[in-house]
Design a protein around this motif. Structure first.
Motif, PDB file in Angstrom:
ATOM      1  N   LEU A 198      11.286-125.093  36.319  1.00 40.06           N
ATOM      2  CA  LEU A 198      11.423-125.695  34.998  1.00 40.06           C
ATOM      3  C   LEU A 198      10.202-126.536  34.610  1.00 40.06           C
ATOM      4  O   LEU A 198       9.823-126.569  33.429  1.00 40.06           O
ATOM      5  N   LEU A 199       9.565-127.217  35.573  1.00 38.64           N
ATOM      6  CA  LEU A 199       8.486-128.146  35.251  1.00 38.64           C
ATOM      7  C   LEU A 199       7.318-127.490  34.503  1.00 38.64           C
ATOM      8  O   LEU A 199       6.831-128.064  33.517  1.00 38.64           O
ATOM      9  N   CYS A 257      11.621-133.652  18.836  1.00 33.60           N
ATOM     10  CA  CYS A 257      12.340-134.086  20.040  1.00 33.60           C
ATOM     11  C   CYS A 257      11.373-134.409  21.177  1.00 33.60           C
ATOM     12  O   CYS A 257      11.717-134.265  22.353  1.00 33.60           O
ATOM     13  N   LEU A 258      10.152-134.833  20.820  1.00 35.93           N
ATOM     14  CA  LEU A 258       9.146-135.079  21.858  1.00 35.93           C
ATOM     15  C   LEU A 258       9.536-136.244  22.762  1.00 35.93           C
ATOM     16  O   LEU A 258       9.191-136.261  23.944  1.00 35.93           O
ATOM     17  N   GLY A 259      10.258-137.214  22.236  1.00 32.35           N
ATOM     18  CA  GLY A 259      10.679-138.344  23.066  1.00 32.35           C
ATOM     19  C   GLY A 259      11.645-137.930  24.160  1.00 32.35           C
ATOM     20  O   GLY A 259      11.442-138.239  25.345  1.00 32.35           O
ATOM     21  N   SER A 260      12.721-137.225  23.783  1.00 33.01           N
ATOM     22  CA  SER A 260      13.675-136.752  24.791  1.00 33.01           C
ATOM     23  C   SER A 260      13.054-135.709  25.709  1.00 33.01           C
ATOM     24  O   SER A 260      13.369-135.634  26.901  1.00 33.01           O
ATOM     25  N   LEU A 261      12.131-134.905  25.163  1.00 34.20           N
ATOM     26  CA  LEU A 261      11.455-133.916  25.997  1.00 34.20           C
ATOM     27  C   LEU A 261      10.566-134.578  27.048  1.00 34.20           C
ATOM     28  O   LEU A 261      10.481-134.108  28.189  1.00 34.20           O
ATOM     29  N   SER A 262       9.905-135.680  26.684  1.00 40.91           N
ATOM     30  CA  SER A 262       9.082-136.387  27.675  1.00 40.91           C
ATOM     31  C   SER A 262       9.937-137.004  28.767  1.00 40.91           C
ATOM     32  O   SER A 262       9.544-137.018  29.946  1.00 40.91           O
ATOM     33  N   ARG A 263      11.125-137.491  28.436  1.00 38.80           N
ATOM     34  CA  ARG A 263      12.019-138.023  29.475  1.00 38.80           C
ATOM     35  C   ARG A 263      12.516-136.920  30.391  1.00 38.80           C
ATOM     36  O   ARG A 263      12.657-137.119  31.605  1.00 38.80           O
ATOM     37  N   LEU A 264      12.795-135.742  29.825  1.00 36.08           N
ATOM     38  CA  LEU A 264      13.205-134.601  30.647  1.00 36.08           C
ATOM     39  C   LEU A 264      12.085-134.181  31.592  1.00 36.08           C
ATOM     40  O   LEU A 264      12.318-133.897  32.774  1.00 36.08           O
ATOM     41  N   THR A 265      10.850-134.172  31.086  1.00 38.81           N
ATOM     42  CA  THR A 265       9.713-133.816  31.942  1.00 38.81           C
ATOM     43  C   THR A 265       9.506-134.852  33.037  1.00 38.81           C
ATOM     44  O   THR A 265       9.195-134.503  34.186  1.00 38.81           O
ATOM     45  N   ALA A 266       9.671-136.120  32.704  1.00 41.59           N
ATOM     46  CA  ALA A 266       9.536-137.175  33.718  1.00 41.59           C
ATOM     47  C   ALA A 266      10.592-137.034  34.812  1.00 41.59           C
ATOM     48  O   ALA A 266      10.297-137.224  36.000  1.00 41.59           O
ATOM     49  N   ILE A 336       2.793-138.361  26.810  1.00 36.24           N
ATOM     50  CA  ILE A 336       1.984-138.190  28.022  1.00 36.24           C
ATOM     51  C   ILE A 336       2.098-139.412  28.931  1.00 36.24           C
ATOM     52  O   ILE A 336       2.159-139.287  30.161  1.00 36.24           O
ATOM     53  N   ILE A 337       2.168-140.599  28.342  1.00 38.05           N
ATOM     54  CA  ILE A 337       2.278-141.823  29.155  1.00 38.05           C
ATOM     55  C   ILE A 337       3.597-141.827  29.921  1.00 38.05           C
ATOM     56  O   ILE A 337       3.646-142.229  31.096  1.00 38.05           O
ATOM     57  N   VAL A 338       4.676-141.387  29.283  1.00 43.40           N
ATOM     58  CA  VAL A 338       5.969-141.339  29.973  1.00 43.40           C
ATOM     59  C   VAL A 338       5.913-140.391  31.165  1.00 43.40           C
ATOM     60  O   VAL A 338       6.443-140.677  32.248  1.00 43.40           O
ATOM     61  N   ARG A 341       3.800-141.984  33.957  1.00 48.63           N
ATOM     62  CA  ARG A 341       4.512-143.064  34.649  1.00 48.63           C
ATOM     63  C   ARG A 341       5.401-142.515  35.768  1.00 48.63           C
ATOM     64  O   ARG A 341       5.440-143.052  36.872  1.00 48.63           O
ATOM     65  N   ALA A 342       6.119-141.434  35.469  1.00 44.97           N
ATOM     66  CA  ALA A 342       6.938-140.819  36.509  1.00 44.97           C
ATOM     67  C   ALA A 342       6.079-140.263  37.632  1.00 44.97           C
ATOM     68  O   ALA A 342       6.443-140.336  38.815  1.00 44.97           O
ATOM     69  N   LEU A 343       4.914-139.730  37.286  1.00 48.39           N
ATOM     70  CA  LEU A 343       4.027-139.167  38.304  1.00 48.39           C
ATOM     71  C   LEU A 343       3.525-140.256  39.251  1.00 48.39           C
ATOM     72  O   LEU A 343       3.557-140.091  40.474  1.00 48.39           O
TER      73      LEU A 343
END
Length: 919
Positions: A198-199, A257-266, A336-338, A341-343
């Motif tokens: 998925l990533l 939906c870029l905000g929720s998508l960034s949280r899903l990617t994180a 990208i920052i979100v 941060r997870a990385l």
């Protein structure tokens, strides 16, 4: 019957070609029919046709078609919930026979059959889950919700493993729909997703696909529609094709939906099992941001500085088109920052990652931040907490590896070293380099620090006031101070500190603010003082810097400086200072960093320079800051103890608070110059200093006594006060012998200052708690001797003879530091009044019956009783009582000594001392 005819018509229309308008009308009819159909088989049939109809899927309009299908099932489920709601909605939805929610949902799920791909099934499952459980409705049973969640996760997994994501539309559809329902999934179902598969599609869909940001290439296409309307004005019209494309992209399904998508990617980054996917992802993100900044450079808008946009851009561009562009870029940066941060959280907390992955990921993260700095510098990155964490965490990780740190600095160093670039984007990159290099100064070699860090900051140090270069000017000074503060850069400090001082005085106050100048001077003095190695080579360097500031103070202007605005346009919250007060505060701020021997010299100089500040309000600010430096713990124990001595016994308090002091030669053997006050010391301020020092565990050595007034002498008992009260006094020991004074006044704090060859003790009245406990000691009373023989100043005149003079009396009282009772019984050489040539051959003292003379001490006291008692009679009652008590105590001590001397040696000292001999 009518519903069935409508269903047949809709199914025939779905099998033919349809344009966008017809398709939108057909999907609206399908939503209505799904709500009113009562036969589960018809519901299943319609669902199956919606997932496979040629009119929908033969030429889909990208993700907008997927979003329409998703909204069909979501709206139908929501309408079904509202129909079964209480009677409040009965008017909007007439009562009629419908399927139950769970039966209807099962019929819809059956329509996701093998005639459609797996990823299209997610449109049905995600739509139902969002319609029933979205907005916190909770309209279905727990078992049905678990069925929908597990079905959605299973559909995603089958699509990923079946290779369906090779098609861009399928991959983007999965990403969009999964981001829509990710918050509705339980934690167990989230962990069931195959994160390794998925990533890759999660971060490629928004940044590289045609429905996303298209690798940033849309920025270069905007340049064609930016037209120069006048000699200095440019316009980007809202009617241009590039703005239409930009607006469509900003409001597209993925960007919305870029905000929720960034949280899903994180979340996927944190859960991925294959560690090799992380370097691949960071490389792709770095490639995207590099392409983004390159395309931005090819745009005319990049040539206009942010401070000059109002001068060079049209009104319509500033109001409509440009805000849309920057809103899209800011959303991209935040997403990208979100992910980063997870990385970095994974790098810091996952021990399974290889050791060489950490510095690589940190360096690539900093490269990404550098590429996005033209966006973050506008958005105010310091106010974004996740940006600060990513930035500082990457620096901390990379600084642990000096080789990789040096390679990174070489990659991002300015290409035009020694010159200020003309392009705003190049200056933006220089600012990022200076901000980042400041953190690597401690781990960089002196050669790297001089060639790269100092070389890059030097062009910006001496700039005039230019609004375009304010931030980079401040960053250059920060880098310079950081490099000079590094312990191993001792040679650089010796080489550059003097030229840097010249630059500081040149740019202040035109460019440097008072706060920045004070910080710079304080930092330079701190790094030039021990234990710095340069202090061994140039011991007087701190004093030289202080003297330069003081000399500048003599020529400074008294007018207030204009405060500068911060990034958001608001003025910085600080007191408005003049150039004089800013220089004086710089001297005061630097006192805690001075060596002890130089602090002793500069304390009175700094206090005297307070008079150079002409404005009374500014002078008050400087005095308050001086008090704060002395009392709030900024100084260490040794410096604070010295400041207490200077404040309490060397006249510092009077000079600071009253501004009155005069030099007086010391009568002690050490010959120090002490200050005699013209006005009494305010006891409140002294108590505050002592309490402040006690709170910082900086208590001085304290001796104390309780002085109880005795009965007055018969000659002046009429002047005595009517009530006898206990007067508490504190004795603070001094390190040298010196001349002190006794200041007594009925309404003012009293102090006894003494001169002695043994030890100097000063007694002050105070109300401090811990001093009051120390005053229970009687050590001072036991060591008083002959106060009347050490009177060196006359008693002031009484108010009757001189009404304009204060009621003060000053005396000198000798107080030895050891007890008189410890004199050896066989040694009388230390007894005053006994000639040395008579020691050892003195006759036996005659008895009282033979008419012997009275003892020497009695004769001396009686000989001066008349003159001194007359003077004491003119003094106020409090001072007379005090002196009489001290005199009687000394008389008793001398009588005891004479009796002890006579009993041990049999010697009567009275025949060997004349009444006129000075004791």
């Amino acid at each position: 019957m009518a519903t069935n005819r409508s269903l047949a018509t809709l199914l025939r229309a779905l099998q033919t070609q349809a344009d966008a308008e017809d398709l939108s009308r057909l999907l609206g009819s399908a939503t209505t029919l799904l709500t009113f159909l009562v036969n589960p088989l018809n519901v299943t049939l319609l669902t199956s046709q919606l997932l496979s109809a040629p009119s929908i899927w033969q030429r889909p309009d990208g993700l907008r078609t997927i979003l329409h299908i998703l909204n069909v099932f979501s709206s139908a489920a929501r309408h079904l919930v509202l129909k079964e709601a209480p009677s409040t909605h009965s008017q909007a939805y007439p009562t009629q026979r419908v399927l139950a929610k769970e039966d209807w949902a099962i019929a819809v799920i059956k329509g996701a059959d093998d005639r459609s791909p797996r990823w299209r099934h997610l449109c049905v499952l995600a739509g139902l889950l969002r319609g029933f459980e979205g907005r916190g409705q909770g309209a279905i049973s727990k078992s049905l919700r678990q069925t929908l969640e597990s079905g959605a996760v299973k559909a995603v997994s089958l699509a990923l493993r079946g290779g369906e994501t090779e098609e861009e539309l399928a991959a983007n559809s999965i990403v969009m729909m999964l981001s829509q329902i990710f918050d509705l999934l339980s934690d167990g179902e989230k962990r069931e997703l195959d994160q390794d598969l998925l990533l890759p599609i999660l971060y490629r869909a928004p940044f590289f696909s045609r429905d996303g940001l298209q690798s940033g290439y849309f920025l270069s296409t905007i340049d064609a529609d930016i037209i120069q309307t006048t000699r200095t004005k440019f316009d980007w019209s809202p009617k241009s094709s590039t703005y239409t494309q930009c607006h469509r992209m900003a409001n597209g399904p993925l960007m919305s939906c870029l905000g929720s998508l960034s949280r899903l990617t994180a979340f996927s980054v944190e859960q991925v099992q294959d560690p090799d996917l992380l370097p691949t992802m960071i490389k792709d993100l770095c490639s995207f941001t590099r392409s983004l900044v390159v395309q931005w450079r090819q745009n005319k808008l990049s040539e206009i500085d942010v401070t000059e946009e109002s001068m060079h851009l049209s009104e319509e561009t500033l109001r409509t088109t440009l805000p849309t562009l920057w809103r899209t870029l800011r959303s991209t940066m935040f997403a990208i920052i979100v992910i980063l941060r997870a990385l970095l959280s994974r790098v810091l907390g996952d021990p399974r990652l290889p050791t060489d992955v950490g510095p690589f990921l940190a360096a690539q993260t900093l490269h990404i931040l550098r590429n996005l700095f033209f966006v973050s510098s506008r958005a105010g990155s310091s106010s974004f907490s996740q940006y600060s964490f990513v930035y500082l965490a990457a620096i901390d990780i990379l600084s642990q590896y000096p080789v990789q740190s040096e390679a990174f600095l070489r990659d991002i160093q300015p290409h035009t070293s020694g010159d200020i670039p003309q392009h705003p984007l190049d200056r933006c990159h220089d600012l990022f380099f200076l901000n980042t290099a400041e953190h690597f100064a401690l781990v960089s070699d002196p050669e790297i620090s001089e060639t790269m860090l100092i070389g890059a900051s030097t062009p910006y140090l001496g700039l005039d006031s230019d609004p375009r270069l304010v931030e980079i000017f401040e960053a250059a000074h920060s880098v310079m101070l950081a490099v000079l503060s590094v312990p191993q850069n001792i040679d650089l400090l010796s080489k550059h500190i003097h030229p840097y001082l010249e630059v500081l005085f040149k740019v202040f106050p035109q460019t440097l603010t008072p706060r920045q100048f004070r910080m710079a001077i304080k930092t330079l003095i701190r790094i030039a003082s021990p234990p710095s190695q340069i202090a061994m080579k140039e011991e007087l360097l701190p004093s030289i810097i202080m003297e330069l500031v003081r000399c500048r103070l003599e020529q400074a202007a008294p007018t207030l400086l204009q405060q500068k605005a911060s990034e958001d346009g608001a003025a910085v919250r600080q007191e408005n200072l003049s150039e004089q007060s800013a220089l004086e505060l710089s001297l005061i701020d630097s006192l805690p960093s001075l060596p002890i021997e130089q602090l002793e010299e500069w304390l009175p100089v700094v206090v005297e320079s307070l008079s150079l500040v002409q404005d009374s309000n500014q002078q008050r600010i400087c005095r308050e800051r001086f008090w704060e430096v002395l009392s709030n713990g900024e100084m260490d124990v040794e410096r604070a103890a010295f400041c207490v001595t200077w404040w309490g016994t060397r006249g510092g308090r009077a000079v600071v608070l009253d501004g009155h002091a005069e030099d007086q030669a010391s009568a002690s053997g050490h010959g120090h110059s002490w200050r005699r006050l013209k006005h009494p010391w305010p006891s409140k301020s002294h108590n505050e200093l002592l309490k402040a020092i006690e709170s910082k565990n900086l208590r001085p050595r304290v001796r104390s006594t309780d002085v109880t007034p005795q009965e007055h002498h018969s000659d002046h008992s009429q002047n005595a006060p009517t009530n006898a009260s206990v007067q508490h006094e504190t004795c603070i020991e001094s390190s040298e012998g010196s001349t002190h004074e006794l200041s007594c006044h009925p309404s003012e704090p009293r102090s006894i200052s003494t001169t002695t060859d043994f030890k100097t003790v000063e007694i002050h009245k105070t109300e401090s708690t811990w001093i009051s406990r120390a005053m229970r000691s009687n050590s001072i009373r036991k060591r008083l001797r002959r106060p009347s023989d050490k009177v060196t100043r006359g008693v002031p005149k009484t108010p009757e003879t001189s009404p304009s003079r204060d009621h003060r009396s000053k005396y000198h009282v000798a107080i030895p530091s050891r007890k008189l009772a410890q004199v050896p019984s066989n040694d009388i050489s230390g007894i005053p009044g006994v000639p040395k040539d008579q020691i050892g051959s003195v006759p036996k003292r005659p008895s009282s019956s033979e008419g012997s003379r009275p003892p020497l001490a009695t004769m001396r006291l009686n000989s001066r009783r008349k003159s001194k008692t007359d003077g004491l009679a003119e003094e106020s009652g409090g001072a007379t009582t005090r002196f009489a008590s001290l005199k009687r105590s000394c008389e008793r001590s001398l009588k005891w000594l004479e009796g002890k001397l006579q009993s041990d040696t049999g010697v009567d000292p009275s025949p060997y001392a004349s009444p006129s001999q000075t004791l």
